[in-house]
Structure formats: C-alpha cells, structure tokens
Scaffold this active site. Structure first.
Site, PDB file in Angstrom:
ATOM      1  N   ASP A 182       0.838  -1.196   0.000  1.00 17.13           N
ATOM      2  CA  ASP A 182       0.000   0.000   0.000  1.00 17.13           C
ATOM      3  C   ASP A 182       0.877   1.252   0.000  1.00 17.13           C
ATOM      4  O   ASP A 182       1.997   1.226  -0.512  1.00 17.13           O
ATOM      5  CB  ASP A 182      -0.983  -0.032   1.181  1.00 17.13           C
ATOM      6  CG  ASP A 182      -0.279  -0.165   2.535  1.00 17.13           C
ATOM      7  OD1 ASP A 182       0.901   0.219   2.648  1.00 17.13           O
ATOM      8  OD2 ASP A 182      -0.921  -0.652   3.491  1.00 17.13           O
ATOM      9  N   SER A 183       0.387   2.343   0.584  1.00 17.10           N
ATOM     10  CA  SER A 183       1.095   3.625   0.505  1.00 17.10           C
ATOM     11  C   SER A 183       2.464   3.600   1.167  1.00 17.10           C
ATOM     12  O   SER A 183       3.328   4.417   0.834  1.00 17.10           O
ATOM     13  CB  SER A 183       0.246   4.725   1.149  1.00 17.10           C
ATOM     14  OG  SER A 183      -0.014   4.436   2.512  1.00 17.10           O
ATOM     15  N   ILE A 184       2.696   2.665   2.087  1.00 14.62           N
ATOM     16  CA  ILE A 184       3.988   2.583   2.760  1.00 14.62           C
ATOM     17  C   ILE A 184       5.111   2.357   1.750  1.00 14.62           C
ATOM     18  O   ILE A 184       6.225   2.852   1.918  1.00 14.62           O
ATOM     19  CB  ILE A 184       3.978   1.450   3.807  1.00 14.62           C
ATOM     20  CG1 ILE A 184       2.978   1.782   4.926  1.00 14.62           C
ATOM     21  CG2 ILE A 184       5.367   1.236   4.406  1.00 14.62           C
ATOM     22  CD1 ILE A 184       2.785   0.651   5.912  1.00 14.62           C
ATOM     23  N   VAL A 185       4.804   1.626   0.673  1.00 13.74           N
ATOM     24  CA  VAL A 185       5.838   1.276  -0.315  1.00 13.74           C
ATOM     25  C   VAL A 185       5.422   1.605  -1.755  1.00 13.74           C
ATOM     26  O   VAL A 185       5.981   1.071  -2.699  1.00 13.74           O
ATOM     27  CB  VAL A 185       6.225  -0.215  -0.193  1.00 13.74           C
ATOM     28  CG1 VAL A 185       7.068  -0.444   1.053  1.00 13.74           C
ATOM     29  CG2 VAL A 185       4.993  -1.115  -0.161  1.00 13.74           C
TER      30      VAL A 185
END
Length: 221
Positions: free
Chosen positions: A49-52
C-alpha cells in the site's frame, strides 16, 4: 455479528504495529546485507500500500495520490514522485541497504529501462489492502491487480534477460509485502461496509485474504 468499536486506540495499535514491523524488517535487512554477499540478491520486488508505493497511484483514477508538494521535498530534486513521504520510502531504504539500487521505481507510469527491470520494481498502491474492498473503496490497485502486474513484469523480464536468467532473478529476489493498515483503519473502523463483522472475525477474514494472496503468489513465482 456485532461490531466492536475500538476508537482511536485501534488506529494507534494498527499504526504502531506496522511501524515496529518495518523497523524490524529494516534492521533485519541491514544485518543480512553485512553478513552476506550482496550480489546474491539481484532484485527487490514490492507489493503493498502507501507505505511502499513509489508512484503507481499517479497512473490510475484514484482519490489517493500525493504527486504534489510538499511531498518529495527531501527527495532527489525536491520532486513529488507519488511516494507518500517527504523523501525515501522503506522499499528504497531496503534496496539501498542490500546494495541493489538506490530507489525502487513504480511499475506503472515509469520509463523502465533494462536495469530497472533486472533489479526490481514496486507494484504497491496507496489505499490498498488484503481485503479487496479496501482498494475498491478508493479505486486503488487490489492485491490481485498487483499480482497481475507481477505476471506482466515476469514476461518483460524474460524478454530482456532470457528464460534462464529471468528464472534465477525471480527465485533469488527479495520480496517485500507491506499492507494491511488500511483494512483496519479505513475499511473496518471508518466505513460502514464491514459492519457484519466484529473485530476478531474481520481480522480472521483479512488473514484468510492474506493467505490466499501468498498462495497465488507462490504458485506464480
């Protein structure tokens, strides 16, 4: 079934758990990079998701994007790339620590050269999760969508590297999957669409969805 509301503590616990996991992963990779020959890991391949997500969401019709200032203010050229960060994201740091490359590019919307493909890419999409509904609510890439992109990536890798070398890269690469926060924070706690689950049953559902993802991934790999 009834729904258990955990309030802000639920958000805090989910976020804290994700942060601890990422710190552990980064330290593990740091130790591995020092203890082994870095050339043994040819590529870093990322799902999540947005983390990576390094910018895949720039190329899809989603409400979740960050290709504008002040994002990227500490990145190369002070440019907002679509990374949900002021600078590098965990996948960039891992790739750098492993001696693979400095930045892991987005698979979508990036002019990928042979080196990019040979050393790994990210299929991650901000707003996604193991629960398919999580991505659908914000029109992000589902985990199944990301697996389909991985399938396409393997074809391109084979075309430039040959079947034998491509197979070696796929088998020896480091794979990172970082997702699940949005399932709890957005889909379960915030939206009304999973109210037929209490917390424990929803977590069980997410774990089952995660298990299905890994089973399909291992079959494709």
């Amino acid at each position: 079934m009834g729904r258990t509301w955990m309030g802000n503590n639920g958000f805090i616990r989910a976020s804290s758990a994700a942060l601890i996991l990422l710190i552990f992963l980064l330290e593990l990779v740091r130790g591995q990079a020092k203890a082994t020959n870095r050339s043994r890991t040819p590529a870093l391949i990322v799902f999540g998701d947005s983390i990576v997500d390094p910018g895949n969401n720039n190329e899809i019709l989603t409400t979740v994007r960050c290709n504008f200032p002040p994002y990227g203010k500490d990145f190369v050229g002070h440019k907002a790339t679509g990374r949900f960060s002021n600078g590098r994201i965990p996948s960039d740091i891992i790739a750098s620590q492993m001696g693979i490359k400095q930045y892991v590019p987005a698979y979508l919307g990036t002019k990928l050269d042979d080196h990019d493909l040979l050393t790994g890419v990210s299929f991650a999409s901000g707003g996604g999760g193991y629960d398919p509904l999580t991505a659908e609510l914000v029109q992000a890439l589902t985990m199944d969508d990301q697996l389909n992109l991985f399938k396409d990536y393997k074809k391109k890798l084979k075309a430039i590297a040959g079947e034998k070398r491509a197979s070696t890269i796929i088998s020896r690469s480091l794979y990172v999957v970082a997702t699940g926060n949005d399932d709890l924070a957005n889909t379960y706690f915030t939206s009304p669409f999973r109210r037929n689950y209490d917390l424990s049953s929803y977590i069980k559902f997410v774990v089952q969805s995660a298990s299905s993802f890994y089973q399909v991934f291992l079959f494709m790999k």
